[in-house]
Design an enzyme around this catalytic site. Sequence first.
Site, PDB file in Angstrom:
ATOM      1  N   ASP A  10      48.468  42.661  48.255  1.00 37.82           N
ATOM      2  CA  ASP A  10      49.422  43.237  47.275  1.00 37.82           C
ATOM      3  C   ASP A  10      49.480  44.997  47.861  1.00 37.82           C
ATOM      4  O   ASP A  10      48.516  46.062  46.664  1.00 37.82           O
ATOM      5  CB  ASP A  10      49.071  43.549  45.821  1.00 37.82           C
ATOM      6  CG  ASP A  10      49.922  44.049  45.077  1.00 37.82           C
ATOM      7  OD1 ASP A  10      51.203  44.282  45.042  1.00 37.82           O
ATOM      8  OD2 ASP A  10      49.503  44.846  43.369  1.00 37.82           O
ATOM      9  N   HIS A  32      54.529  44.279  45.766  1.00 36.25           N
ATOM     10  CA  HIS A  32      55.084  44.081  44.267  1.00 36.25           C
ATOM     11  C   HIS A  32      55.897  45.749  43.910  1.00 36.25           C
ATOM     12  O   HIS A  32      57.058  45.498  43.287  1.00 36.25           O
ATOM     13  CB  HIS A  32      54.501  43.950  43.043  1.00 36.25           C
ATOM     14  CG  HIS A  32      53.958  44.621  42.517  1.00 36.25           C
ATOM     15  ND1 HIS A  32      52.337  44.806  42.552  1.00 36.25           N
ATOM     16  CD2 HIS A  32      54.010  45.521  41.675  1.00 36.25           C
ATOM     17  CE1 HIS A  32      51.907  46.166  41.556  1.00 36.25           C
ATOM     18  NE2 HIS A  32      53.181  46.541  41.557  1.00 36.25           N
ATOM     19  N   SER A  54      52.534  53.706  37.514  1.00 30.61           N
ATOM     20  CA  SER A  54      50.998  53.997  38.363  1.00 30.61           C
ATOM     21  C   SER A  54      50.756  53.095  39.257  1.00 30.61           C
ATOM     22  O   SER A  54      49.768  53.201  40.131  1.00 30.61           O
ATOM     23  CB  SER A  54      50.368  54.313  37.209  1.00 30.61           C
ATOM     24  OG  SER A  54      49.617  53.493  37.809  1.00 30.61           O
TER      25      SER A  54
END
Length: 1082
Positions: free
Chosen positions: A122, A91, A205
């Site tokens: 991811d 993402h 983060s």
Amino acid sequence: MEDPMERIGSEEESGLESTIKEDLSMEIDPPFKENVATAEDWRKALNKVVPAVVVLRTTACRAFDTESASAGSATGFVVDKRRGIILTNRHVVKPGPVVAEAMFLNREEITVHPLYRDPVHDFGFFRYDPNAIQFLDYEEIPLAPEAACVGLEIRVVGNDSGEKVSILAGTIARLDRDAPQYTKDGYNDFNTFYLQAASGTKGGSSGSPVIDWQGRAVALNAGGKTTTASAFFLPLERVVRALKFFQKGGESYTSKWEVVSIPRGTLQTTFLHKGFDEIRRLGLQSETELMARHASAQGETGMLVVDSVVPGGPAHNHLEPGDVLVRVNREVITQFLRLETLLDDSVEQNIELEIERGGTPLSVQLVVQDLHSITPAHFLEVSGAVIHPLSYQQARNFRFQCGLVYVSEPGYMLSRAAVPRHAIIKKLAGEEISKLEDLISVLSKLSQGSRVPLEYISYTDHHRRKFVLVTVDRHEWYAPPQIYTRDDSSGLWTVKPAFQLEFMLPSGVNVEATPMEHIHAYNHQGLTDGATSMETSSEHASAVLHSQNETVMLEDTIAKENVLLRDGQGAAAVANASIAERVIEPTLVMFEVHVPPSCMLDGVHSQHFSGTGVIIYHSHSMGLVAVDKNTVAVSSSDVMLSFAAYPIEIPGEVVFLHPVHNFALVAYDSSALGPVGVSAVQAAELLPDPALRRGDSVYLVGLNRSLQATSRKSVVTNPCATLNIGSADCPRYRATNMEVVELDTDFGSAFSGVLTDEHGRVRAIWASFSTQVSTLNKKYKKKRKTKLKVGSNTSEDHHFVRGIPVYAISQVLHNIISGGNGPHLLINGVKRPMPLIRILEVELYRTLLSKARSFGLSDDWIQALIKKDPVRRQVLRVKGCLAGSKAENLLEQGDMVLAVNKEPVTCFRDIENVCHALDIGESGGELNMTIFRQGRELDLVVGTDVRDGNGTTRVINWCGCIVQDPHPAVRALGFLPEEGHGVYVARWCRGSPVHRYGLYALQWIVEVNGKPTPDLDAFVNVTKELEHGEFVRVRTIHLNSKPRVLTLKQDLHYWPTWELRFDPETAIWHRQTIKALDCQNL
């Protein structure tokens, strides 16, 4: 700036099942390993790791698949120094076009390009040029997925909450957490376990390495749950596999990366790992459970169960939710990792699945599909919309078949038709749409301005198709349709035209019209407003209007049809209607106005407006409708008119926006109504004089949403109420220097129309006004117990209605019909001179004479003003001068205007009348004004300004910011930068360079790279010399006069520089590219 995935990262779990799983989490994980690391060990590990961690600043240039256009920051870390590979989250890499930079520890910033984004999990890779790092000594971070275990002490090193370096400590608590569910209509990981720790990571983060005391990355930070300070980490086994493919592809960095195919297989099926206790309830046989426990690793507590199957996929009609997976190719499979390994190694091959369904053993043969084949790598951009094949991610979310035509961003053309985001287009212009190529083929056949039906389905309502009418852009609001295709060798998306444009615009007759010719002129060449797609035949209308014999023959037919139309409205309704309502109804028009996002100029606060207007002129060649400027706010609009007298909807064109009064004039082509419509529609009779007085009876007449006339008799309570509308947060038109009519009763703030006398003659238009109201006090009154945060004061748009006397409308109409003194404008194929308005660019307000006396105004002047106007008993005072006006620096705030040209003035109309008289005489446009200032009477010669009714006619988009000349609402604030004030930033676009670097609206650009930009021409000359990828130094001055210098990186590939300009010769907004990047040169 927070990462969007981190902000929405959350999970919802069902009660009992969630509680049991949390309680058992420590028992089903591998045994606890004692942590023997010392503080010195951690110090050494962090010294080695921190230099390899980078801050990623990413800009998603277009909405695509699961992501919206955005700009943000995240984290990544170097996993291959020699080849220049950075690991981060999917993402962050984005599935669509992305522009990114990486900043290392020593503040060296380099450009990075997307190398790979996994279709499901991811993680993704950026690549960079290692030789670009000149001053930092760093090492790559090794990946050690096998080191992850429960109880392992870890550190998360990254850009937490926007900080350059943040180190958060934690302990791995689980290795078998379900993949987090972030959103119902966006990206979610699945078919994998996640690690969980209580490290409390936040936005920025994403992509941080989760390291152990030896400096090895054991997991990848992906998301978190802020309510419990939990962090979710992605295991690295599949990351290591993908990285090895790239490491085999080349030994060092190259500008053109060799495209590497990473085999990824799928059954388009989502599995969940469920415990044996729940699987038994699903019907699992005891023998199967015993076999699975013995065949699996020690401590296995569950098996994989089918959660969902995507329609049309390999497993569709073969697997069902609740099926328990037992074996794949005769091998017992209870873990995601082993299942995925088998699928990735069996792309385009048959596999055998043994399952149990309700306790019944079954065996199915399936073909493993190539996961990349259902991952979109191209999209169509048309009128701001982004449309592409439906991805596996969204097909899984919405339970649609992969590859359908999916609307990732509706843009202007589709949103104008109320087509939402995530819609699936099924049919356009009567043709079935099953793939993107079908849509492109249909679009290539449509002409500008045409209106065609579109059918779509929404994921919130699977079973019913919705039907809308789509209007193809007539003006060049956007670039022609384009196809973007992903180029994995460069990391960019190449662009090319979707098809060869063959739009045939009807051409108007370019002739000069004398004042008398305006009534009878007609365009023989066709319609210029795109009404050719209407049911009414333009050829038939032309024949009727231009053949006297045929007109005579058809008169009886038209009369009969008009009788039928009236009969269809209901005899009872006609009988109950007042004379005023019956007279005025054929003159009323309902407006639907849409403003393209690409040119939301002059501070316009919405993209959609609606309201009621009144026809003030109607002939065979042209019709004119008057409407308030809260309905037609800017000339860069698409206007659709629906007539109360005849059931038809046709486009209109904005031809005049009054610079002061709250009204606009919109023209329509009468021939588009057809012979019946032309006869049914009528123009209202305007009655500007005598002015309304208190106690007069009027009829308030308007249209409801069903296009039915509604009226009521009302009484004028105040015919000369003054408005005091404050400036909005974003300056936009506000009514000033106006007196309005107030009534005792009306239909509420959403009802607009006209005020008439008993004979249906229009005395005023009942117009909508816009203002902003602070919500701080409102919330405080409603929720006194709620503690309000500092800075929580916000504003809401509110609307109210008042009457506008028609004297100004009557004057403008007379000037248009008789021939104005301004520039020509093409209306329905005929050039017509438009009026110019002379105004005193000063904002005035009234003060009662009783107050004026307290300020020292003499009794002689008070008596003179009372004699001039015994009703109002007021004096006008100066609130402020418009910056750049001829009155600036002459009149001051608080000045009382006593007389103009030795004649006392008491109201705004007095000022307008003397300004209008200047156009008749030869005074040079100056007023001799008598004012009262701080106890002294002064005589001043003040200049007036001449304004047209065109509004803003030129806009430039540079790096995603929309710049224009400062409009009157900005100048009304009383400040223009001395350095130059011709380049005002009105809007900015998401996913653009100005979004990334913070060049937002409400400021002037006064310098670019040290070169002054006093006007738009100078700005164009400076910016067209800038090259792609060049950092630009921009000096700006905000509305609050605060200067600022910032830098941004120009991106001509995704954000070319273009100009949109209204051409009065063709009455079309034309788009011209000033500078763009040729994809062939990339």
